[in-house]
Structures are given as structure tokens and as C-alpha cells.
Design a protein around this motif. Structure first.
Motif, PDB file in Angstrom:
ATOM      1  N   SER A 125     -28.707  11.847  -1.217  1.00 37.67           N
ATOM      2  CA  SER A 125     -27.405  12.190  -0.659  1.00 37.67           C
ATOM      3  C   SER A 125     -26.337  11.294  -1.268  1.00 37.67           C
ATOM      4  O   SER A 125     -26.592  10.127  -1.577  1.00 37.67           O
ATOM      5  N   ALA A 126     -25.148  11.847  -1.447  1.00 35.92           N
ATOM      6  CA  ALA A 126     -24.011  11.119  -2.000  1.00 35.92           C
ATOM      7  C   ALA A 126     -22.876  11.123  -0.984  1.00 35.92           C
ATOM      8  O   ALA A 126     -22.564  12.163  -0.393  1.00 35.92           O
ATOM      9  N   HIS A 127     -22.279   9.960  -0.790  1.00 37.35           N
ATOM     10  CA  HIS A 127     -21.193   9.808   0.180  1.00 37.35           C
ATOM     11  C   HIS A 127     -20.039   9.068  -0.489  1.00 37.35           C
ATOM     12  O   HIS A 127     -20.262   8.166  -1.304  1.00 37.35           O
TER      13      HIS A 127
ATOM     14  N   ARG B 296     -23.150   2.833   8.908  1.00 37.81           N
ATOM     15  CA  ARG B 296     -23.541   2.675  10.296  1.00 37.81           C
ATOM     16  C   ARG B 296     -25.070   2.641  10.371  1.00 37.81           C
ATOM     17  O   ARG B 296     -25.757   3.264   9.577  1.00 37.81           O
ATOM     18  N   THR B 297     -25.582   1.909  11.357  1.00 44.04           N
ATOM     19  CA  THR B 297     -27.023   1.853  11.592  1.00 44.04           C
ATOM     20  C   THR B 297     -27.356   2.650  12.840  1.00 44.04           C
ATOM     21  O   THR B 297     -26.804   2.392  13.916  1.00 44.04           O
ATOM     22  N   SER B 298     -28.246   3.605  12.710  1.00 42.58           N
ATOM     23  CA  SER B 298     -28.626   4.437  13.850  1.00 42.58           C
ATOM     24  C   SER B 298     -29.570   3.674  14.777  1.00 42.58           C
ATOM     25  O   SER B 298     -30.068   2.596  14.442  1.00 42.58           O
ATOM     26  N   SER B 299     -29.827   4.233  15.945  1.00 42.11           N
ATOM     27  CA  SER B 299     -30.724   3.593  16.911  1.00 42.11           C
ATOM     28  C   SER B 299     -32.144   3.470  16.379  1.00 42.11           C
ATOM     29  O   SER B 299     -32.911   2.615  16.829  1.00 42.11           O
ATOM     30  N   SER B 300     -32.494   4.292  15.402  1.00 42.35           N
ATOM     31  CA  SER B 300     -33.832   4.239  14.806  1.00 42.35           C
ATOM     32  C   SER B 300     -33.914   3.276  13.621  1.00 42.35           C
ATOM     33  O   SER B 300     -34.963   3.161  12.988  1.00 42.35           O
ATOM     34  N   GLY B 301     -32.798   2.580  13.309  1.00 41.38           N
ATOM     35  CA  GLY B 301     -32.800   1.624  12.213  1.00 41.38           C
ATOM     36  C   GLY B 301     -32.467   2.220  10.864  1.00 41.38           C
ATOM     37  O   GLY B 301     -32.465   1.507   9.849  1.00 41.38           O
ATOM     38  N   VAL B 302     -32.183   3.504  10.804  1.00 40.52           N
ATOM     39  CA  VAL B 302     -31.840   4.178   9.552  1.00 40.52           C
ATOM     40  C   VAL B 302     -30.346   4.017   9.281  1.00 40.52           C
ATOM     41  O   VAL B 302     -29.522   4.112  10.203  1.00 40.52           O
ATOM     42  N   LEU B 303     -29.983   3.781   8.029  1.00 40.15           N
ATOM     43  CA  LEU B 303     -28.579   3.651   7.663  1.00 40.15           C
ATOM     44  C   LEU B 303     -27.966   5.036   7.465  1.00 40.15           C
ATOM     45  O   LEU B 303     -28.537   5.900   6.792  1.00 40.15           O
ATOM     46  N   ARG B 304     -26.785   5.222   8.059  1.00 37.99           N
ATOM     47  CA  ARG B 304     -26.047   6.472   7.938  1.00 37.99           C
ATOM     48  C   ARG B 304     -24.647   6.161   7.416  1.00 37.99           C
ATOM     49  O   ARG B 304     -24.141   5.050   7.583  1.00 37.99           O
ATOM     50  N   TYR B 305     -24.011   7.161   6.827  1.00 42.08           N
ATOM     51  CA  TYR B 305     -22.674   6.966   6.257  1.00 42.08           C
ATOM     52  C   TYR B 305     -21.750   8.062   6.741  1.00 42.08           C
ATOM     53  O   TYR B 305     -22.093   9.247   6.708  1.00 42.08           O
ATOM     54  N   GLU B 306     -20.575   7.644   7.219  1.00 38.34           N
ATOM     55  CA  GLU B 306     -19.601   8.595   7.747  1.00 38.34           C
ATOM     56  C   GLU B 306     -18.277   8.415   7.012  1.00 38.34           C
ATOM     57  O   GLU B 306     -17.907   7.302   6.608  1.00 38.34           O
ATOM     58  N   ALA B 307     -17.556   9.516   6.831  1.00 33.39           N
ATOM     59  CA  ALA B 307     -16.301   9.494   6.081  1.00 33.39           C
ATOM     60  C   ALA B 307     -15.282   8.597   6.772  1.00 33.39           C
ATOM     61  O   ALA B 307     -15.166   8.599   8.000  1.00 33.39           O
ATOM     62  N   ALA B 308     -14.558   7.808   5.957  1.00 32.47           N
ATOM     63  CA  ALA B 308     -13.523   6.928   6.507  1.00 32.47           C
ATOM     64  C   ALA B 308     -12.357   7.734   7.045  1.00 32.47           C
ATOM     65  O   ALA B 308     -11.689   7.321   7.996  1.00 32.47           O
ATOM     66  N   ASP B 309     -12.080   8.895   6.458  1.00 34.22           N
ATOM     67  CA  ASP B 309     -11.076   9.824   6.974  1.00 34.22           C
ATOM     68  C   ASP B 309     -11.383  11.208   6.429  1.00 34.22           C
ATOM     69  O   ASP B 309     -12.245  11.381   5.569  1.00 34.22           O
TER      70      ASP B 309
END
Length: 288
Positions: free
Chosen positions: A92-94, A100-113
Motif C-alpha cells: 500500500s502507498a500513502h 497511527r497504531t491500531s489496538s492490535s499493534g499494526v501501523l496504519r496511515y491516514e491522510a493529513a487532509d
């Protein structure tokens, strides 16, 4: 009579003392310059020890494979890179995003805007593959200006310009990238690898190359005076077990590293390989 006073005697101030001579090897007293003890204490605080072993990562980016290339139009640029996977994975490309770190310990990425480039993902089988940000995935400076979306800004260090994530069950391999303007580069624009890390079983590891660390794991001999590994560059006898930070040259034995770290406090001694500043030293002990 026979009792004791409930009043506590006041603390007596101790005179300030500075040791200028220490007992050396063989029972001899070796003269040390003034300030040596304070420098030795500082060096001891800055020293770090790390037990190292070999961990096999099923997903791996090849950091030196990343390249920035000019696209078919003046405002289009392409990013190329290589990765390997030992099983089916998702890439995946972001862009212009926060981590952000999810409750399961996996790193997630969310758009700044909402105005940034959209994320995308693709599936790959096991093997060696090439990432290509080209065609409709190419970087478009006309639509998303360089200064706004593709450069890391000191005022917004939490906003990462480009993130590539490899995912498979229990493992993530991640790289953070930015684009930088350089007067020295032929195209006046270059790719900068900000950091590389992996997440294995919910534990996050930042990857930094220690130059010479791989030699500690050689199977051609134990690391003693008869080791086939390279010796310390100072004493030329004991094996190299200690790296200098921040340059990350593993070139010293522990004893010479300690003396050099003290010398850095007293005289401004530097790394014997690159003459870089000595901020810390790190001792590596190979896990058997």
C-alpha cells in the motif's frame, strides 16, 4: 540513659574531590588529566549495550534501490524501488499522511487532509518485485505542489510525504520518504529515505544500518583474540564489538571505545573512520 536522641544529626558537607590518578593494570598508578573522572562518568552514562541476534524478516525493502526519475511530462516524476516477499503480501502507498497504531499493534496511515493524493494498494505473490510510481500513479507536481505535499516540513514533522507499506500476517515492512530540492543533484530534485522499520508480532523496530555488524554473526570463529573477524582499529588486537553513534561505524573493542569516548569529552576525539563527532557508543553482544 541508655536511650538515644530522636534528633537527627545534620548532614555534613563533604569536600569536593577530583581523582587525578587511577590504579592501572599491573598495579601501577597511571596519571590522568584533570577532569578525567568527570569525563569517564559522562562516557559511562552515554554508553549503551545491546544484545544482537539474527531475525529473519519475511518482507524486505531494498533501501538502496529507491530512485527518483523524470516522467514523460515536465511536472510528472516517478519513484522506483525493489522489495522481496517470502509469501503473498499487500503493498500500500500513502501520501501526505500521519501514522497511527491500531489496538492490535499494526501501523496504519491516514491522510493529513482531504486535498492530498489518494492512497492505493496492490497484491503481490512471493518473490522479488519492483515498485513503480508511474503512469496514473506518478507524482504530479501540477496537481499536488512539491512544497505542500512532497517535502517534510519542520513545523509538521508528523506529516509524512510518502509511505510504502508491505503487509502479510504478523509482519509489516515500512519506508518513509520525502522529496528534497538539491543544488548539487543533476535534476535539482532528489529522493530522501527518512526511515525504515518493521513490525513483527506487534513489536516495532526501527532499522538502522550498523557498518560491520554483520561480521559479528560470522560462523568462521569465535570473537576472541583468534577471531577471523577484523580487529579493533585502535588496539589492533581485540575484536570489534562497539559502534560509534551517530555515524554507526562498528570499529572498536569495548575498552578502546570507552577510552575514546572519554577522549571525546576531554579533547574532542572523533571517530577514527570518518572523523565524525562521538555522541554515544553502543556495544553489541552476539546472542548465542
Amino acid at each position: 540513659m541508655g536511650g538515644h536522641s530522636s534528633r537527627t544529626a545534620p548532614d555534613l558537607p563533604l569536600p569536593h574531590q577530583e581523582v587525578v590518578s587511577l590504579q592501572g593494570s599491573g598495579g601501577r598508578v597511571q596519571d590522568r588529566p584533570a577532569g578525567y573522572l568527570a569525563a569517564a562518568n559522562t562516557a559511562a552514562r552515554l554508553a549503551q549495550k545491546c544484545e544482537t541476534g539474527q531475525v529473519k524478516v519475511q518482507l524486505a525493502w531494498l533501501p538502496h534501490s529507491f530512485q527518483l526519475q523524470k516522467g514523460p511530462s515536465r511536472h510528472l516524476w516517478e519513484i522506483h524501488g525493489t522489495f522481496t516477499a517470502e509469501g503473498p503480501c499487500t503493498l500500500s502507498a500513502h501520501f501526505h499522511c500521519r501514522e497511527r497504531t491500531s489496538s492490535s499493534g499494526v501501523l496504519r496511515y491516514e491522510a493529513a487532509d482531504t486535498s492530498g493524493p489518494p492512497s492505493w494498494s496492490a497484491s503481490y505473490p512471493a518473490g522479488k518485485h519492483e515498485l513503480r510510481l508511474a503512469g496514473d500513479k506518478a507524482i504530479d507536481f501540477q496537481r499536488w505542489p512539491l512544497e505542500v505535499f512532497w517535502k517534510l516540513k519542520h513545523k509538521r514533522m508528523d506529516v509524512i510525504p510518502v509511505v510504502f507499506v508491505l503487509d502479510m500476517p504478523g509482519v509489516q515492512s515500512i519506508v518513509h520518504i520525502s522529496l528534497e530540492v538539491s543544488k548539487e543533484a543533476a535534476l535539482n530534485l532528489q529522493l530522501k529515505l527518512l526511515r525504515q522499520k518493521v513490525v513483527i508480532d506487534q513489536k516495532e523496530y526501527l532499522l538502522e544500518e550498523i557498518y560491520g555488524l554483520a561480521d559479528l554473526a560470522k560462523e568462521d570463529g569465535a570473537h576472541d583474540e583468534s577471531s577471523h573477524g577484523e580487529p579493533c582499529v585502535v588496539c589492533l588486537s581485540d575484536p570489534r564489538t562497539t559502534a560509534i553513534l551517530p555515524c554507526r561505524h562498528l570499529c572498536l573493542c569495548e575498552e578502546c571505545a570507552r577510552e575514546l569516548s572519554i577522549g571525546a569529552q576531554l579533547r574532542g576525539d572523533t571517530c577514527p573512520i570518518c572523523r565524525g563527532k562521538i555522541q554515544h557508543v553502543q556495544v553489541f553482544e552476539l546472542k548465542s
